[in-house]
Design a protein around this motif. Structure first.
Motif, PDB file in Angstrom:
ATOM      1  N   LEU A 144       0.813  -1.213   0.000  1.00 22.95           N
ATOM      2  CA  LEU A 144       0.000   0.000   0.000  1.00 22.95           C
ATOM      3  C   LEU A 144       0.849   1.267   0.000  1.00 22.95           C
ATOM      4  CD1 LEU A 144      -2.922   1.131   0.206  1.00 22.95           C
ATOM      5  CD2 LEU A 144      -2.632   1.093   2.690  1.00 22.95           C
ATOM      6  N   THR A 145       2.037   1.205   0.614  1.00 21.46           N
ATOM      7  CA  THR A 145       2.816   2.429   0.839  1.00 21.46           C
ATOM      8  C   THR A 145       4.076   2.530  -0.010  1.00 21.46           C
ATOM      9  OG1 THR A 145       4.007   1.374   2.686  1.00 21.46           O
ATOM     10  CG2 THR A 145       1.982   2.564   3.222  1.00 21.46           C
ATOM     11  N   SER A 146       4.197   1.713  -1.034  1.00 22.27           N
ATOM     12  CA  SER A 146       5.392   1.742  -1.877  1.00 22.27           C
ATOM     13  C   SER A 146       5.558   3.088  -2.576  1.00 22.27           C
ATOM     14  CB  SER A 146       5.324   0.632  -2.929  1.00 22.27           C
ATOM     15  OG  SER A 146       6.402   0.745  -3.855  1.00 22.27           O
ATOM     16  N   GLY A 147       6.786   3.587  -2.598  1.00 14.96           N
ATOM     17  CA  GLY A 147       7.073   4.858  -3.259  1.00 14.96           C
ATOM     18  C   GLY A 147       7.489   4.710  -4.703  1.00 14.96           C
ATOM     19  N   LEU A 148       7.579   3.476  -5.210  1.00 12.36           N
ATOM     20  CA  LEU A 148       7.969   3.237  -6.599  1.00 12.36           C
ATOM     21  C   LEU A 148       6.737   2.831  -7.392  1.00 12.36           C
ATOM     22  CD1 LEU A 148      10.110   2.962  -8.811  1.00 12.36           C
ATOM     23  CD2 LEU A 148      10.487   0.606  -8.065  1.00 12.36           C
ATOM     24  N   ARG A 149       6.329   3.675  -8.302  1.00  9.86           N
ATOM     25  CA  ARG A 149       5.131   3.388  -9.094  1.00  9.86           C
ATOM     26  C   ARG A 149       5.140   4.173 -10.398  1.00  9.86           C
ATOM     27  NH1 ARG A 149       0.520   3.824  -5.464  1.00  9.86           N
ATOM     28  NH2 ARG A 149       1.999   3.017  -3.940  1.00  9.86           N
ATOM     29  N   VAL A 150       4.438   3.640 -11.387  1.00  5.38           N
ATOM     30  CA  VAL A 150       4.213   4.323 -12.668  1.00  5.38           C
ATOM     31  C   VAL A 150       2.717   4.568 -12.786  1.00  5.38           C
ATOM     32  CG1 VAL A 150       4.473   4.241 -15.164  1.00  5.38           C
ATOM     33  CG2 VAL A 150       6.152   3.109 -13.715  1.00  5.38           C
ATOM     34  N   VAL A 151       2.330   5.787 -13.116  1.00  8.41           N
ATOM     35  CA  VAL A 151       0.903   6.109 -13.196  1.00  8.41           C
ATOM     36  C   VAL A 151       0.597   6.853 -14.493  1.00  8.41           C
ATOM     37  CG1 VAL A 151       0.685   6.275 -10.677  1.00  8.41           C
ATOM     38  CG2 VAL A 151       1.183   8.332 -12.009  1.00  8.41           C
ATOM     39  N   ASN A 152      -0.625   6.717 -14.929  1.00  6.96           N
ATOM     40  CA  ASN A 152      -1.120   7.535 -16.032  1.00  6.96           C
ATOM     41  C   ASN A 152      -1.165   8.977 -15.557  1.00  6.96           C
ATOM     42  OD1 ASN A 152      -3.525   9.004 -17.364  1.00  6.96           O
ATOM     43  ND2 ASN A 152      -3.186   7.274 -18.741  1.00  6.96           N
ATOM     44  N   ALA A 153      -0.483   9.860 -16.238  1.00  3.27           N
ATOM     45  CA  ALA A 153      -0.322  11.234 -15.761  1.00  3.27           C
ATOM     46  C   ALA A 153      -1.658  11.965 -15.660  1.00  3.27           C
ATOM     47  CB  ALA A 153       0.624  12.002 -16.682  1.00  3.27           C
ATOM     48  N   LYS A 154      -2.504  11.842 -16.656  1.00  2.31           N
ATOM     49  CA  LYS A 154      -3.775  12.559 -16.660  1.00  2.31           C
ATOM     50  C   LYS A 154      -4.660  12.096 -15.518  1.00  2.31           C
ATOM     51  CE  LYS A 154      -7.745  13.677 -19.603  1.00  2.31           C
ATOM     52  NZ  LYS A 154      -8.385  13.454 -20.935  1.00  2.31           N
ATOM     53  N   LYS A 155      -4.713  10.780 -15.303  1.00  4.17           N
ATOM     54  CA  LYS A 155      -5.570  10.241 -14.246  1.00  4.17           C
ATOM     55  C   LYS A 155      -5.012  10.573 -12.862  1.00  4.17           C
ATOM     56  CE  LYS A 155      -7.431   6.641 -17.214  1.00  4.17           C
ATOM     57  NZ  LYS A 155      -7.502   5.207 -17.572  1.00  4.17           N
ATOM     58  N   PHE A 156      -3.695  10.558 -12.734  1.00  3.52           N
ATOM     59  CA  PHE A 156      -3.087  10.931 -11.458  1.00  3.52           C
ATOM     60  C   PHE A 156      -3.376  12.391 -11.123  1.00  3.52           C
ATOM     61  CE2 PHE A 156       0.318  12.662  -8.876  1.00  3.52           C
ATOM     62  CZ  PHE A 156       0.478  11.710  -7.889  1.00  3.52           C
ATOM     63  N   LYS A 157      -3.220  13.260 -12.100  1.00  6.97           N
ATOM     64  CA  LYS A 157      -3.442  14.688 -11.860  1.00  6.97           C
ATOM     65  C   LYS A 157      -4.899  14.991 -11.542  1.00  6.97           C
ATOM     66  CE  LYS A 157       0.491  16.120 -14.698  1.00  6.97           C
ATOM     67  NZ  LYS A 157       0.950  16.825 -15.912  1.00  6.97           N
ATOM     68  N   GLY A 158      -5.813  14.102 -11.955  1.00  9.18           N
ATOM     69  CA  GLY A 158      -7.212  14.282 -11.623  1.00  9.18           C
ATOM     70  C   GLY A 158      -7.491  14.130 -10.136  1.00  9.18           C
ATOM     71  N   PHE A 159      -6.577  13.461  -9.418  1.00 11.69           N
ATOM     72  CA  PHE A 159      -6.738  13.261  -7.972  1.00 11.69           C
ATOM     73  C   PHE A 159      -5.735  14.070  -7.152  1.00 11.69           C
ATOM     74  CE2 PHE A 159      -8.365   9.082  -9.585  1.00 11.69           C
ATOM     75  CZ  PHE A 159      -9.669   9.241  -9.161  1.00 11.69           C
ATOM     76  N   ILE A 160      -4.993  14.939  -7.805  1.00 11.26           N
ATOM     77  CA  ILE A 160      -3.888  15.601  -7.117  1.00 11.26           C
ATOM     78  C   ILE A 160      -4.371  16.475  -5.954  1.00 11.26           C
ATOM     79  CG2 ILE A 160      -3.714  17.754  -8.456  1.00 11.26           C
ATOM     80  CD1 ILE A 160      -0.668  17.164  -8.653  1.00 11.26           C
ATOM     81  N   PHE A 161      -5.585  16.990  -6.051  1.00 10.16           N
ATOM     82  CA  PHE A 161      -6.128  17.830  -4.986  1.00 10.16           C
ATOM     83  C   PHE A 161      -6.412  17.029  -3.717  1.00 10.16           C
ATOM     84  CE2 PHE A 161      -9.758  15.970  -7.020  1.00 10.16           C
ATOM     85  CZ  PHE A 161     -10.692  15.798  -6.015  1.00 10.16           C
ATOM     86  N   MET A 162      -6.521  15.711  -3.860  1.00  8.41           N
ATOM     87  CA  MET A 162      -6.814  14.856  -2.702  1.00  8.41           C
ATOM     88  C   MET A 162      -5.561  14.476  -1.924  1.00  8.41           C
ATOM     89  SD  MET A 162      -9.572  12.186  -4.350  1.00  8.41           S
ATOM     90  CE  MET A 162      -9.520  11.197  -2.862  1.00  8.41           C
ATOM     91  N   LEU A 163      -4.410  14.614  -2.541  1.00  6.72           N
ATOM     92  CA  LEU A 163      -3.190  14.086  -1.943  1.00  6.72           C
ATOM     93  C   LEU A 163      -2.722  14.951  -0.778  1.00  6.72           C
ATOM     94  CD1 LEU A 163      -1.166  13.116  -5.149  1.00  6.72           C
ATOM     95  CD2 LEU A 163      -2.840  11.769  -3.875  1.00  6.72           C
ATOM     96  N   PRO A 164      -2.342  14.327   0.340  1.00  6.51           N
ATOM     97  CA  PRO A 164      -1.824  15.081   1.486  1.00  6.51           C
ATOM     98  C   PRO A 164      -0.397  15.528   1.224  1.00  6.51           C
ATOM     99  CG  PRO A 164      -1.699  12.742   1.937  1.00  6.51           C
ATOM    100  CD  PRO A 164      -2.395  12.881   0.609  1.00  6.51           C
TER     101      PRO A 164
END
Length: 287
Positions: A144-164
């Motif tokens: 759950l807490t791994s810092g190594l990941r690849v994400v779809n940029a558009k979809k990730f940025k859609g949730f960026i406001f939620m990130l602490p």
């Protein structure tokens, strides 16, 4: 063809970057490497620039999550690779994640095994987080807490406001992707021993991760938390009413209070569930 941006949050990680960046530029083909210097007191920024990385500097430390968000906003790639700057993540594993991402997943995460944990207690703690989150989403979450990941940029940025702004961004984005119905894949990795001192603190972060467990549930489906609590209060009030009715033939104030609280808790959970549903529905529509 997918273009990849690498984002590395770094606070006093000059030692780790000295070994990591040359290997990255030599072994991984990406559009750009972005190092976010989160208020370092050493020469982290200078080291990153010397190897050709793009550097974003914070005047003071804002937190790991804040560095991740700054890097994501600046990233120009179709997909973003997030990794730590302390030397734990291998460029070979980055290439493996890129290959898996090419299979059509929205996020690919490097999952650490027991041998990659800093201590036995850390391994047990991560195991608890993985177990609880897996129950919540109905899918096996290996890390759950791994810092190594690849994400779809558009979809990730859609949730960026939620990130602490703190260290729990991996938890938040993982649950957000599952809740939105995006595809997530885990591949096993071996994380090396970090270079430099850890920024985690046993007692303070133990409390923080306990809160994360609660956040895991509320991010995915709040009603899964509020409904059991409401049910417990309701049956407690019902049992207490039966007891007082049989023994004293009366309805007590405590019974009424417990019943009202159970209804209030249920309604809070129901409203929270609707808000969560709308939140993820809007995110999907933006895609």
């Amino acid at each position: 063809m997918t273009n990849f941006s690498i984002v590395i949050p770094a606070k006093n990680e000059s030692g780790g970057l000295l070994g990591l960046l040359p290997e990255l530029f030599e072994q991984v083909s990406v559009l750009e490497v972005i190092v976010v210097d989160d208020g370092s007191s050493d020469n982290t920024a200078e080291v990153a620039e010397s190897f050709g990385a793009k550097v974003i500097s914070h005047n003071y430390s804002k937190g790991n999550g804040a560095a991740i968000k700054a890097g994501a906003r600046a990233a120009r790639g179709d997909a973003i690779i997030f990794m730590d700057g302390d030397g734990q993540h291998s460029p070979d594993d980055v290439n493996r994640l890129i290959e898996a991402y090419g299979e059509g997943y929205d996020m690919v995460v490097g999952a650490r095994g027991k041998s990659s944990q800093a201590s036995h207690s850390r391994w047990l703690g991560n195991g608890a987080y993985n177990f609880i989150s897996s129950l919540m989403v109905g899918h096996k979450i290996d890390d759950l807490t791994s810092g190594l990941r690849v994400v779809n940029a558009k979809k990730f940025k859609g949730f960026i406001f939620m990130l602490p702004n703190g260290f729990s961004y991996p938890t938040t984005i993982t649950m957000a992707f599952f809740r939105a119905g995006y595809s997530v894949k885990y591949i096993p990795i071996i994380a090396s021993e970090r270079i430099g001192n850890s920024h985690l603190h046993v007692f303070k972060d133990g409390v923080r991760f306990f809160i994360i467990i609660f956040k895991v549930a509320t991010l995915y489906s709040p009603l899964k938390i509020f409904f059991p609590v409401s049910s417990m209060l309701f049956f407690t009030s019902l049992s207490y009413y039966l007891f007082t009715y049989i023994t004293d033939n009366r309805l007590t104030n405590m019974t009424v209070i417990l019943f009202v609280i159970s209804v209030v808790v249920f309604m809070i959970g129901l409203v929270s569930e609707q808000i969560t549903t709308l939140l993820y529905q809007n995110s999907n529509q933006e895609d």
